[in-house]
Scaffold this active site. Sequence first.
Site, PDB file in Angstrom:
ATOM      1  N   CYS A  84      -9.186  -3.778 -10.974  1.00  0.00           N
ATOM      2  CA  CYS A  84      -8.211  -4.738 -10.442  1.00  0.00           C
ATOM      3  C   CYS A  84      -8.929  -5.936  -9.798  1.00  0.00           C
ATOM      4  CB  CYS A  84      -7.263  -4.029  -9.484  1.00  0.00           C
ATOM      5  SG  CYS A  84      -5.789  -4.998  -9.072  1.00  0.00           S
ATOM      6  N   HIS A 170      -5.129   0.211 -12.608  1.00  0.00           N
ATOM      7  CA  HIS A 170      -5.640   1.209 -11.668  1.00  0.00           C
ATOM      8  C   HIS A 170      -5.771   2.571 -12.352  1.00  0.00           C
ATOM      9  CE1 HIS A 170      -5.462  -1.139  -7.919  1.00  0.00           C
ATOM     10  NE2 HIS A 170      -4.455  -1.760  -8.500  1.00  0.00           N
ATOM     11  N   GLU A 172      -7.233   5.121 -11.185  1.00  0.00           N
ATOM     12  CA  GLU A 172      -7.302   6.196 -10.189  1.00  0.00           C
ATOM     13  C   GLU A 172      -5.944   6.792  -9.836  1.00  0.00           C
ATOM     14  OE1 GLU A 172      -7.009   2.381  -7.690  1.00  0.00           O
ATOM     15  OE2 GLU A 172      -7.715   3.017  -9.659  1.00  0.00           O
TER      16      GLU A 172
END
Length: 244
Positions: A84, A170, A172
Site C-alpha cells: 500500500c 493489503h 495481510e
Amino acid sequence: MAKLPRPVLVIDFGAQYAQLIARRVREAHLYSEVVPHTWSAQRIMAEEPLAIILSGGPASVYVEDAPVFDEALLALDVPVFGICYGFQVMAAGLGGRVDRTGLREYGRTSLQTVDSALFAGQPAVQSVWMSHGDAVVEAPPGCEVVATTGATPVAAFVHRDKPMAGVQFHPEVARTEHGQAILQRFLYDIAGLTPNWSTEGVIDAQVEAIAAQVGGGRAVCGLSGGADSAVASALVQRAIGDRL
C-alpha cells in the site's frame, strides 16, 4: 537470554496493520519485528534483517510531512516488499511514478494478475482488499507489472533483477483471499528465505538459556499477576522446576 533469529523487519509508516503484517510473517515460520520508519538504513541493517517489508499507512505521499524512510535501503543487498503506502514510496524511490489519479479504491476489489513469482499457483482473477487514493501509474525501471485493477494500472510489480516486489493492496488482511500465499511467495520464492522459526522454538530456546544462567542454583520469582511476570515465572519453572 537466547539470541533471537535474524528477523524480517516490518517498517511501520503508521499502519493500522503493521503488527498484523509481522504476525503473518511469523505464521509463515519466519521471525519478524516491527520498527519505526525513522530508523536509518545503518540502524536497520545493524539488525541483520533477512528481508524488509514496507507497511501501509494513512498518509499521502504528496503531503508535506508524509512519512519517509531511508531510501539507501533500496540500494542494499536485502529483499524488500512494499504494501500500500509502502508500495508507493518504494516505487517512487526506485524511479517509478505515483499520481493522484482521482480514482479511489476502498474495500474488496477484483485483481487481474499475470503469471509471475508473486502469484504463481493462484487464480488469474482474485479478490483483494484495497484502501488508497494515490496510485502507482508507472512502474520503476527494471520492474514488471504483474497485476492491475480497473482503477490501478500498477497494482503489483516484481523487479526483474533484484529480490524486490510490492502490491497496492493489503495481503495481510483476511479479506484478501490469497493474501498469505502472496506474502509467502515473496518470502520464499523472491527473497529466497527458508522457514525456520516457530513460537515453540522460542520457548525452548528461552528455557535452555534460563537453565544455563541459573545453573545448579535456585531462583526467586516476583509474580505481580500480570501477563509478563506470569509468562516469565512459567518459563523459569519449566527450566529449573522445584528450584524456583
